[in-house]
Write a protein that holds these residues in place. Sequence first.
Motif, short mmCIF file in Angstrom:
data_model
loop_
_atom_site.label_atom_id
_atom_site.label_comp_id
_atom_site.label_asym_id
_atom_site.label_seq_id
_atom_site.Cartn_x
_atom_site.Cartn_y
_atom_site.Cartn_z
N THR A 2 0.86 -1.19 0.00
CA THR A 2 0.00 0.00 0.00
C THR A 2 0.89 1.24 0.00
OG1 THR A 2 -0.10 0.08 2.40
CG2 THR A 2 -1.80 -1.22 1.28
N ASP A 3 0.32 2.39 -0.34
CA ASP A 3 1.11 3.62 -0.39
C ASP A 3 1.68 3.97 0.98
OD1 ASP A 3 0.66 3.86 -3.09
OD2 ASP A 3 -1.07 5.21 -2.84
N ASP A 4 0.87 3.81 2.03
CA ASP A 4 1.34 4.13 3.38
C ASP A 4 2.48 3.23 3.81
OD1 ASP A 4 -0.53 6.14 3.61
OD2 ASP A 4 -2.00 4.86 4.62
N GLU A 5 2.35 1.93 3.52
CA GLU A 5 3.40 0.98 3.91
C GLU A 5 4.68 1.24 3.13
OE1 GLU A 5 3.84 -3.84 4.52
OE2 GLU A 5 2.23 -3.05 3.26
N TYR A 6 4.56 1.52 1.83
CA TYR A 6 5.74 1.79 1.01
C TYR A 6 6.46 3.06 1.48
CZ TYR A 6 8.64 2.63 -3.10
OH TYR A 6 9.70 2.86 -3.93
N ASN A 7 5.70 4.12 1.77
CA ASN A 7 6.32 5.36 2.25
C ASN A 7 6.95 5.19 3.62
OD1 ASN A 7 5.72 6.88 -0.02
ND2 ASN A 7 3.70 7.44 0.75
N ARG A 8 6.34 4.38 4.47
CA ARG A 8 6.91 4.14 5.80
C ARG A 8 8.23 3.39 5.70
NH1 ARG A 8 7.05 -0.11 9.01
NH2 ARG A 8 5.56 -1.28 7.74
N GLU A 35 5.85 8.40 8.40
CA GLU A 35 4.79 7.75 9.17
C GLU A 35 3.47 8.46 8.90
OE1 GLU A 35 4.80 5.13 11.24
OE2 GLU A 35 6.92 4.74 10.94
N HIS A 36 2.47 7.72 8.54
CA HIS A 36 1.14 8.27 8.36
C HIS A 36 0.36 7.95 9.63
CE1 HIS A 36 -2.49 9.66 6.46
NE2 HIS A 36 -3.10 8.53 6.76
N ASP A 37 0.13 8.98 10.46
CA ASP A 37 -0.52 8.77 11.75
C ASP A 37 -2.02 8.94 11.60
OD1 ASP A 37 -0.90 8.34 14.39
OD2 ASP A 37 -0.23 10.32 15.04
N LEU A 38 -2.75 7.85 11.78
CA LEU A 38 -4.20 7.91 11.68
C LEU A 38 -4.84 8.52 12.92
CD1 LEU A 38 -4.88 4.41 10.11
CD2 LEU A 38 -4.87 6.61 8.97
#
Length: 167
Positions: free
Chosen positions: A83-89, A95-98
């Motif tokens: 996923t985009d979030d996992e790849y960027n992390r 870190e994409h903080d929900l």
Amino acid sequence: MNAFTLLPFIVLIAAMFLMTRSAKKKQQQAASMRNEMQPGSGVRTIGGMYATVKEVHEDTVLLDAGPGVDLLFAKNAIGAVLTDDEYNRIVHGIEHDLKSDADIVPDDVSSLTETDEADSPAAAASDDKAVDLGKKDVAEDGTDAADAAEAKADDEPKKTDGDSDAK
């Protein structure tokens, strides 16, 4: 033939059927994952390299591994589509903080033990005395505990190894 002699063969055939069925299901999931790749999605190869999909062909994938580095891989060499979030992390450390409004747990314990209400009755009562755990260092009559233990030992009869009067 007896039913008990056929039972091991039936169990063996059923186990082989279940194993091949689960393996087939995993292969189908991996194939559908590879077919759903689109340019721009992040992937991890079976060798552990992270890259971005640039072009998707019938049996091959062109990956962008960095500035000016394009690599051609077989579709079977793609281990996972991320996923985009996992790849960027993983790749960029973003870190994409929900839950950005969630409480933050402190790293030290001191902030957990401090209270905002220092004048409360519970805080005042905790500072009054040390807690008595019931252990006494001095015997009731004022002698040391060691002297009390020696006096108790003197009152009991001495036991010896071989000098007994019993026959």
